[in-house]
Write an enzyme that holds these catalytic residues in place. Structure first.
Site, PDB file in Angstrom:
ATOM      1  CG  ASP A 206      -1.939   1.010   1.321  1.00  6.52           C
ATOM      2  OD1 ASP A 206      -2.846   0.953   0.481  1.00  6.52           O
ATOM      3  OD2 ASP A 206      -1.883   1.886   2.207  1.00  6.52           O
ATOM      4  CD  GLU A 280      -2.176   2.319  -3.584  1.00  4.63           C
ATOM      5  OE1 GLU A 280      -3.245   2.893  -3.815  1.00  4.63           O
ATOM      6  OE2 GLU A 280      -1.597   2.450  -2.494  1.00  4.63           O
TER       7      GLU A 280
HETATM    8  C1  GLC Z   1      -4.275   2.998  -0.629  1.00  3.06           C
HETATM    9  C2  GLC Z   1      -5.468   2.097  -0.513  1.00  3.06           C
HETATM   10  C3  GLC Z   1      -6.633   2.925  -0.054  1.00  3.06           C
HETATM   11  C4  GLC Z   1      -6.297   3.495   1.298  1.00  3.06           C
HETATM   12  C5  GLC Z   1      -5.001   4.281   1.252  1.00  3.06           C
HETATM   13  C6  GLC Z   1      -4.491   4.581   2.623  1.00  3.06           C
HETATM   14  O1  GLC Z   1      -4.411   3.965  -1.606  1.00  3.06           O
HETATM   15  O2  GLC Z   1      -5.698   1.438  -1.713  1.00  3.06           O
HETATM   16  O3  GLC Z   1      -7.821   2.196  -0.007  1.00  3.06           O
HETATM   17  O4  GLC Z   1      -7.331   4.339   1.730  1.00  3.06           O
HETATM   18  O5  GLC Z   1      -3.995   3.564   0.605  1.00  3.06           O
HETATM   19  O6  GLC Z   1      -4.004   3.416   3.234  1.00  3.06           O
END
Ligand code: GLC
Length: 533
Positions: A206, A280
């Site tokens: 994440d 991500e």
């Molecule tokens: C990422 C996740 C999202 C979350 C954010 C904070 O973007 O995909 O759902 O709110 O991180 O952890």
């Protein structure tokens, strides 16, 4: 790098994202859980995916639905127990499915024992040094330490009782760690090891581009025409690179972050079975995305430019060539994704209704023909649209902080069977944690599974065709010119044509291997894709 490095399972896998709260609810409390996922694993095997990625199920007050973790090595009772996680892993492996879990290293929950200790210990303490506490600006420190804004809206700083401020790039209940403190890296080494030892096959990381902030925590320079803020979604399709001036982002994509992924690479390497990581990372350029997947760092990075591209053949073509060109020098394989739990579902993005669905199927089919791996989001195989969640039922912290669209509409529990809520999502009666619309009656798995014309049957067919026709073929993609509104390319023996225009186009010769709509008389209708062999 071993000899068979190009054969790791994840390089060509199709991974299905399970949003744990909304997939299947075995205990009937209206919220999905791990035993619910386990009970539905045969469905995923039959769908034809290779792996599942499960969003965070760790101990959490659920302010950001699990992305606010209070204990990284335990399961929240809402979702089950460690024994349930073990049972899920065992059953998935028995069925030949890999399991990727979510890792949230940028921030913890404010309920994490470290943050509670930091609050209690006070300014200047080693406990505070695990997070980013600073004195404020202004005469009495009444102003935040810098001008950064949270991704969820409002200032990225919150003041505590003794007057100091802490940084949170997301919700105020999600304090950012200070990754310059070695204790943080050690904590996450333990977390990785804990889950690897239990048998997980990989981690979705994440906010992978966020761990390090510029050391001075200086102000963000904001151009006059720019919306301020720490937008996590600033990735742009490669095509726009040339015209685009990059934003100043002192909170994202700092060079120091790559040492973290080198360390993690060395940890994963000690395990058998090609364990993997997928980042991500909403980076601004394909080149910066490529830095996360150098041979000694992460395995993959989500390619958000595919998801952000408009419905346009030249835009899709630019994303494909831009992605392949950026990744080739580092030897990484690409990924493709159209929907996830943070964005508007792609049927709706492409216009909704029958046209939106036709385009969504065509874009999905195109993505499934490309080299590399693909990610699907639960419910897209049912053709679900973004739901309009009534304000009374809203749950997403970003909706509360900004009042904008929010992400609840893509997180509604999915319909399995029956004609009324909860549509087989759980054993109870009535609405689950986010209400399901009545239109789900015609979209449930039960309603679609035996209908050869359903979206579900199309996904099964497309995944089977991917296995049959793209396994082991050349990764090279050669663009073909069939007109300005048509995306067309050859990959090995397969020719793929996607019609983004408004008129039918004549197809080149070849047998139809797969089509997302009716192909008659050698003509491909608008909003349709075909694979020819
Ligand atoms: C990422 C996740 C999202 C979350 C954010 C904070 O973007 O995909 O759902 O709110 O991180 O952890």
């Amino acid at each position: 790098m071993g000899l068979n490095v190009q054969n790791e399972w994840w390089r060509h896998a199709v991974t299905y994202q399970v949003y744990v709260r909304s997939f299947a609810d075995l205990d009937g409390d209206g919220i999905g859980d791990l035993p619910g996922i386990t009970s539905r694993l045969p469905y995923l095997r039959d769908l034809g995916v290779d792996a599942l990625w499960i969003t965070p199920f760790y101990t959490s007050p659920q302010n950001d639905h699990g992305y606010d973790v209070a204990d990284y090595t335990d399961v929240d009772p809402l979702f089950g127990s460690i024994a349930d996680a073990d049972a899920l892993l065992d059953r998935a492996h028995e069925l030949g499915l890999k399991v990727i879990v979510d890792l949230v290293p940028n921030h913890s929950s404010d309920q994490h024992e470290w943050f509670q200790a930091a609050l209690a210990a006070g300014p200047g303490s080693p406990e505070r040094a695990r997070y980013l506490f600073r004195d404020g600006r202004g005469k009495a420190g009444e102003l935040p330490p810098n001008n950064w804004e949270s991704v969820f809206g409002g200032p990225a700083w919150t003041r505590v009782e003794d007057g100091q401020w802490y940084l949170h790039l997301f919700d105020s209940t999600q304090p950012d760690f200070d990754w310059r403190n070695p204790e943080v890296g050690d904590l996450f080494e333990d977390v990785l090891t804990f889950w690897l030892d239990r048998g997980v096959d990989g981690f979705r990381v994440d906010v992978a581009h966020g761990l390090f902030k510029v050391e001075s925590l200086r102000d963000q320079e904001i151009a006059e025409d720019e919306v301020p803020g720490a937008s996590a979604a600033s990735a742009a399709p490669p095509s726009s690179m040339v015209e685009r001036t990059l934003r100043d982002e002192p909170m994202w994509d700092q060079p120091e972050v790559h040492d973290v992924y080198r360390r993690w690479h060395r940890i994963l390497e000690k395990y058998d079975g090609d364990r993997m990581t997928v980042a991500e990372a909403w980076t601004q350029t394909p080149e910066s995305m490529a830095r996360f997947v150098r041979p000694d760092e992460m395995s993959q990075s989500f390619n958000f430019s595919w998801l952000l591209a408009p419905w346009s053949a030249p835009a899709f073509a630019d994303v494909i060539t831009g992605t392949l060109d950026a990744l080739a020098p580092v030897g990484a394989s690409p990924t493709w994704v159209l929907s996830n739990h943070d964005v508007v579902r792609h049927v709706t993005r492409y216009g909704g209704g029958p046209v939106g669905l036709a385009r969504a199927k065509a874009a999905t089919m195109t993505m499934l023909s490309l080299p590399g791996s693909a990610y699907l989001y639960q419910g897209e195989e049912l053709g679900l649209e973004q739901d309009e969640v009534h304000p009374d039922f809203r749950q997403d912290p970003s909706w509360f902080r900004t009042g904008e669209e929010g992400r609840d509409g893509c997180r509604v529990p999915i319909p399995w069977s029956g004609t009324a809520a909860p549509f087989g999502f759980g054993p109870g009666t009535g609405q689950p944690w986010l209400p399901q619309p009545s239109s789900y009656a015609g979209l449930s798995v039960e309603a679609q599974q035996d209908d050869p014309t359903s979206t579900l049957s199309f996904y099964r067919e497309a995944l089977a065709a991917r296995r049959a026709h793209t396994t082991g073929i050349d990764d090279h993609v050669e663009m073909i010119d069939l007109g300005a509104d048509v995306l067309a390319f050859r990959r090995g023996p397969v020719t793929v044509v996607l019609n983004c225009g408004t008129a039918a186009v004549a197809l080149p010769a070849g047998d139809v291997l797969l089509a997302s709509g009716a192909v008659e008389g050698g003509k491909l209708p608008p909003d349709t894709a075909v694979w020819l062999g």
